[in-house]
Scaffold this active site. Structure first.
Site, PDB file in Angstrom:
ATOM      1  N   ARG A 242      -0.950   7.768 -17.950  1.00 57.19           N
ATOM      2  CA  ARG A 242      -2.445   7.672 -18.540  1.00 57.19           C
ATOM      3  C   ARG A 242      -3.327   8.579 -18.382  1.00 57.19           C
ATOM      4  O   ARG A 242      -4.070   8.851 -19.107  1.00 57.19           O
ATOM      5  CB  ARG A 242      -3.071   6.305 -17.779  1.00 57.19           C
ATOM      6  CG  ARG A 242      -2.306   4.929 -18.351  1.00 57.19           C
ATOM      7  CD  ARG A 242      -2.908   3.864 -17.364  1.00 57.19           C
ATOM      8  NE  ARG A 242      -2.186   3.782 -16.029  1.00 57.19           N
ATOM      9  CZ  ARG A 242      -2.940   2.834 -15.261  1.00 57.19           C
ATOM     10  NH1 ARG A 242      -3.656   1.929 -15.304  1.00 57.19           N
ATOM     11  NH2 ARG A 242      -2.347   3.012 -13.857  1.00 57.19           N
TER      12      ARG A 242
ATOM     13  N   GLU B 104     -11.611  -1.604 -15.320  1.00 56.36           N
ATOM     14  CA  GLU B 104     -10.684  -0.778 -14.941  1.00 56.36           C
ATOM     15  C   GLU B 104     -11.177   0.428 -15.449  1.00 56.36           C
ATOM     16  O   GLU B 104     -11.472   0.795 -16.874  1.00 56.36           O
ATOM     17  CB  GLU B 104      -9.209  -1.003 -15.724  1.00 56.36           C
ATOM     18  CG  GLU B 104      -8.491  -2.341 -15.167  1.00 56.36           C
ATOM     19  CD  GLU B 104      -8.062  -2.078 -13.745  1.00 56.36           C
ATOM     20  OE1 GLU B 104      -7.753  -1.097 -13.497  1.00 56.36           O
ATOM     21  OE2 GLU B 104      -8.077  -3.142 -13.421  1.00 56.36           O
TER      22      GLU B 104
ATOM     23  N   ASP C 170      -9.813  -3.353  -3.071  1.00 54.45           N
ATOM     24  CA  ASP C 170      -9.413  -2.427  -4.185  1.00 54.45           C
ATOM     25  C   ASP C 170     -10.857  -2.380  -5.034  1.00 54.45           C
ATOM     26  O   ASP C 170     -11.599  -3.107  -4.628  1.00 54.45           O
ATOM     27  CB  ASP C 170      -8.346  -3.255  -5.019  1.00 54.45           C
ATOM     28  CG  ASP C 170      -7.941  -2.656  -6.350  1.00 54.45           C
ATOM     29  OD1 ASP C 170      -8.066  -1.405  -6.346  1.00 54.45           O
ATOM     30  OD2 ASP C 170      -8.178  -3.291  -7.324  1.00 54.45           O
TER      31      ASP C 170
ATOM     32  N   ASP D  40     -11.083  -1.168  -9.040  1.00 56.56           N
ATOM     33  CA  ASP D  40     -10.911  -1.949 -10.267  1.00 56.56           C
ATOM     34  C   ASP D  40     -10.634  -3.292 -10.300  1.00 56.56           C
ATOM     35  O   ASP D  40      -9.720  -3.654  -9.903  1.00 56.56           O
ATOM     36  CB  ASP D  40     -10.045  -1.110 -11.141  1.00 56.56           C
ATOM     37  CG  ASP D  40     -10.378   0.480 -11.171  1.00 56.56           C
ATOM     38  OD1 ASP D  40     -11.501   0.763 -10.570  1.00 56.56           O
ATOM     39  OD2 ASP D  40      -9.874   1.208 -12.060  1.00 56.56           O
TER      40      ASP D  40
ATOM     41  N   ASP E 192      -6.226  -7.181  -6.674  1.00 55.60           N
ATOM     42  CA  ASP E 192      -5.948  -7.970  -7.831  1.00 55.60           C
ATOM     43  C   ASP E 192      -4.796  -7.786  -8.533  1.00 55.60           C
ATOM     44  O   ASP E 192      -4.196  -8.378  -9.144  1.00 55.60           O
ATOM     45  CB  ASP E 192      -7.182  -7.903  -8.811  1.00 55.60           C
ATOM     46  CG  ASP E 192      -7.168  -6.746  -9.433  1.00 55.60           C
ATOM     47  OD1 ASP E 192      -6.814  -6.615 -11.094  1.00 55.60           O
ATOM     48  OD2 ASP E 192      -7.316  -5.707  -8.883  1.00 55.60           O
TER      49      ASP E 192
ATOM     50  N   GLY F 247      -6.876   2.865  -6.799  1.00 54.90           N
ATOM     51  CA  GLY F 247      -5.900   3.749  -7.674  1.00 54.90           C
ATOM     52  C   GLY F 247      -6.733   4.409  -8.728  1.00 54.90           C
ATOM     53  O   GLY F 247      -5.913   4.978  -9.795  1.00 54.90           O
TER      54      GLY F 247
END
EC number: 3.1.3.3
Length: 480
Positions: free
Chosen positions: A313, A273, A264, A266, A425, A357
């Protein structure tokens, strides 16, 4: 009765001679002994009760002189400064015999993690100061909330008392013995009588922070599967007691030779992030950054569905210039150990991928800077004026899409899924972790810590290489 009086009466204190010893370190050194064995072990309990009035004179272990053939009762050879043990607890099985399943337990000390003695503070201890200078300890009789709907049905369970500050801020012999005692409580496969073990200090034999234990045989899978054992309450409590991470893996060829590691981005490859960084650049409305951060946090905990939370978001970012991605490049804080880890994996011939993501412009740039082979993330629409429209292009790289991409990359590279490791995470990484042989939760949210196959909470992501069985010297050579 003194020792002299005991000898005069024709009796002597029972001793644990070489013929009474077994091949099990745990059986010989645990404080409790079955009634069939002489109870001449003096542990901490006798010290508390007052051992100063007791004379302890254990005889040294008897070593049979080496005559060319080790004795069945004593397979240790000591001759001319050479010490060798001819026992075979972790050797290959004889031809024609069933293969013995072994379990590898890697214990990694979390030296930089904050420690708390108990969830419920002792009334005899002074309260610890909080960040605002006031006491951060809550009296045991104070209600945790004034909202009746949020009041817990049961009192919180206190954390175990930390033992590392008493017995050493490293993987001490007592820590290893405690872990062996824990593992001995799990039933062995039918036909197995004893649990044998050996260990390797992977970083430093004098003050080890990483120790690899080989347990043979592994606990009976019919009683407790490996996935359930990783989530077992005793394992988690042991980690809290000794301030360590425990990673359990079967001793197979795939553990030592992975071929694809998927990350991943972030809060894994970087400490931030990205979407929170983007929101922080918008000053109107002033609470936008806090609103976006709250949605991010809840999505990572698994409280919100990731795809809809991400679209919500991104809609809040409408109007930002597309050049903001380039502006954020210098702000990205790469997690400690990541450049060295990627360099080491490339030297081993291991392929790497980042499934994020977040946003493709930053993900692709970071992958290029680090030398990562594959990069996938979300794309957003940009209007003719060069500003974000607040809409996402195509499928969002969420839980299901990350899992699909991992399998697609493995198939494209010709990699068996048993040779894939996934690191993340958030809750949106769990499916990706399930598809890999080993899913590693890196400083993850509580739910992810419990669901993943392994937990790492140290100071450097380079610790991942210890799970392959590499020593500190080998890791330094690979990452130099």
């Amino acid at each position: 009765m003194s020792e002299a009086d005991s000898t005069k009466n024709g009796t002597s204190r029972p001793q644990l001679t070489s013929s009474m010893r077994s091949s099990s370190y745990l059986s010989d050194h645990q404080q409790y002994r079955p009634p069939t064995k002489p109870d001449n072990h003096y542990g901490i309990d006798t010290v508390v009760e007052g051992v100063q009035n007791t004379q302890i004179s254990p005889s040294p272990p008897q070593i049979i002189p080496f005559n060319g053939i080790p004795s069945p009762d004593n397979h240790k050879v000591v001759e001319s400064g050479v010490s060798h043990d001819f026992s075979h607890p972790n050797c290959a099985a004889a031809p024609g015999t069933p293969r013995t399943d072994r379990l590898i337990a890697t214990l990694i000390y979390k030296a930089t993690s904050p420690r708390v003695s108990n969830a419920v503070p002792s009334p005899r201890l002074a309260p610890s100061p909080g960040l605002d200078g006031e006491s951060s300890d809550i009296p045991a009789n104070m209600a945790p909330t004034t909202d009746l709907a949020e009041f817990p049905m049961e009192p919180p369970i206190a954390d175990p008392e930390p033992l590392d500050h008493l017995y050493g801020s490293y993987i001490s012999p007592l820590c290893i013995t405690s872990f062996l005692h824990l593992m001995s409580t799990f039933p062995l496969p039918p036909g197995s009588n004893d649990l044998s073990s050996s260990h390797r200090c992977l970083d430093n034999s004098d003050h080890p922070l990483v120790v690899e234990l080989t347990l043979s045989p592994a606990p009976a899978p019919t009683y407790l599967s490996l996935n359930d054992m990783r989530k077992h309450e005793l394992i988690y409590r042991f980690e809290r007691e000794w301030n360590v991470d425990v990673v359990l893996q079967p001793d197979t060829l795939w553990r030592r030779h992975p071929r694809l590691v998927v990350f991943d981005m972030d809060s894994t490859l970087i400490t931030q992030e990205v979407i929170d960084l983007l929101a922080a650049t918008i000053t109107n409305p002033p609470d936008l950054a806090a609103r976006v951060a709250d949605i991010t946090h809840r999505a990572m905990l698994g409280e919100l569905e990731f795809d809809s939370a991400f679209r919500e978001r991104v809609a809040l970012l409408k109007g930002l210039p597309a050049t903001i991605f380039e502006d954020l490049r210098p702000v990205l804080d790469v997690t400690k150990g990541v450049p060295q880890l990627v360099r080491a994996l490339k030297r081993l011939g291991v392929k790497t991928a980042v499934l994020s993501g977040g946003f493709l412009p930053l993900t692709s740039w970071l992958a290029g800077e680090l030398g990562i082979d594959h990069a996938h993330a979300n794309e957003v629409y940009v209007d003719d004026a060069g500003r974000l429209t607040g809409e996402v292009k195509g499928r969002i790289v969420g839980r299901e899409r990350k899992q699909e991409l991992l399998l697609e990359i493995a198939a494209r590279e010709g990699v068996d899924p048993r040779q894939v490791i996934a690191v993340g995470d958030g809750a949106n990484d769990l499916l990706m972790m399930e598809s890999a042989r080993l899913g590693v939760a890196w400083h993850a949210k509580p739910r992810v810590q419990m669901e993943a196959g392994a937990r790492l909470n140290g100071g450097s992501l380079l610790d991942l290489l210890y799970l392959f069985g590499f020593t500190r010297e080998e890791i330094e050579e690979l990452s130099a």
